[in-house]
Design a protein around this motif. Structure first.
Motif, PDB file in Angstrom:
ATOM      1  N   PRO A   7       0.846  -1.199   0.000  1.00  0.00           N
ATOM      2  CA  PRO A   7       0.000   0.000   0.000  1.00  0.00           C
ATOM      3  C   PRO A   7       0.881   1.248   0.000  1.00  0.00           C
ATOM      4  CG  PRO A   7      -0.421  -1.378   1.937  1.00  0.00           C
ATOM      5  CD  PRO A   7       0.710  -1.985   1.197  1.00  0.00           C
ATOM      6  N   GLN A   8       0.365   2.294  -0.615  1.00  0.00           N
ATOM      7  CA  GLN A   8       1.106   3.549  -0.685  1.00  0.00           C
ATOM      8  C   GLN A   8       0.225   4.698  -0.215  1.00  0.00           C
ATOM      9  OE1 GLN A   8       2.561   4.041  -4.652  1.00  0.00           O
ATOM     10  NE2 GLN A   8       3.895   2.267  -4.537  1.00  0.00           N
ATOM     11  N   VAL A   9       0.860   5.745   0.262  1.00  0.00           N
ATOM     12  CA  VAL A   9       0.140   6.928   0.715  1.00  0.00           C
ATOM     13  C   VAL A   9       0.910   8.158   0.243  1.00  0.00           C
ATOM     14  CG1 VAL A   9       1.303   7.051   2.970  1.00  0.00           C
ATOM     15  CG2 VAL A   9      -0.954   8.044   2.694  1.00  0.00           C
ATOM     16  N   LYS A  18       4.736   7.169  -0.573  1.00  0.00           N
ATOM     17  CA  LYS A  18       5.589   6.343   0.270  1.00  0.00           C
ATOM     18  C   LYS A  18       4.880   5.029   0.564  1.00  0.00           C
ATOM     19  CE  LYS A  18       4.598   7.597   5.020  1.00  0.00           C
ATOM     20  NZ  LYS A  18       4.961   8.239   6.224  1.00  0.00           N
ATOM     21  N   ARG A  19       5.661   3.975   0.633  1.00  0.00           N
ATOM     22  CA  ARG A  19       5.122   2.646   0.909  1.00  0.00           C
ATOM     23  C   ARG A  19       4.813   2.490   2.388  1.00  0.00           C
ATOM     24  NH1 ARG A  19       8.566  -1.781  -2.552  1.00  0.00           N
ATOM     25  NH2 ARG A  19       7.737  -1.161  -4.573  1.00  0.00           N
ATOM     26  N   LEU A  20       3.774   1.725   2.659  1.00  0.00           N
ATOM     27  CA  LEU A  20       3.377   1.402   4.025  1.00  0.00           C
ATOM     28  C   LEU A  20       3.270  -0.106   4.151  1.00  0.00           C
ATOM     29  CD1 LEU A  20       0.320   3.800   4.479  1.00  0.00           C
ATOM     30  CD2 LEU A  20       2.598   4.148   5.367  1.00  0.00           C
ATOM     31  N   SER A  21       3.377  -0.586   5.356  1.00  0.00           N
ATOM     32  CA  SER A  21       3.059  -1.993   5.596  1.00  0.00           C
ATOM     33  C   SER A  21       1.533  -2.104   5.593  1.00  0.00           C
ATOM     34  CB  SER A  21       3.620  -2.439   6.949  1.00  0.00           C
ATOM     35  OG  SER A  21       2.904  -1.800   7.999  1.00  0.00           O
ATOM     36  N   TRP A  22       1.034  -3.307   5.410  1.00  0.00           N
ATOM     37  CA  TRP A  22      -0.410  -3.494   5.459  1.00  0.00           C
ATOM     38  C   TRP A  22      -0.953  -3.119   6.838  1.00  0.00           C
ATOM     39  CZ3 TRP A  22      -3.758  -3.566   1.787  1.00  0.00           C
ATOM     40  CH2 TRP A  22      -3.373  -3.956   0.518  1.00  0.00           C
TER      41      TRP A  22
END
Length: 91
Positions: A7-9, A18-22
């Motif tokens: 997932p990205q935000v 920026k990438r996020l963990s689930w």
């Protein structure tokens, strides 16, 4: 392809994703939903009857899911007080 796995935000005012963990992504969604529900839940109508309506958030339920998944999605959404439910079946 990475968007499915990671997932990205994009923060407000930023041009960068920026990438996020689930776990972080789901926590972020839950936090925003709770803040909106706390601020906008209509607990009673003008006659003081309990209605628990949450009009500021909606949910789009997949028309490709099974009847059971659709049923559970509607039950969860209604349990949260969501009034605006739709499916993509009309598209």
């Amino acid at each position: 392809k990475d968007r499915v796995k990671f997932p990205q935000v994009r923060e407000a005012g930023s041009n960068e994703w920026k990438r996020l963990s689930w776990e972080d992504a789901l926590t972020r969604v839950a936090t925003h939903m709770k803040a909106d529900r706390d601020a906008n839940l209509i607990k009673t109508n003008d006659k003081e009857v309990t209605v628990n309506r949450w009009n500021t958030t909606g949910i789009l339920i997949s028309s490709a899911s099974s009847n059971e998944a659709g049923y559970l999605s509607v039950k969860i959404a209604r349990g949260l007080g969501l009034v605006t439910l739709d499916t993509q079946a009309r598209i």
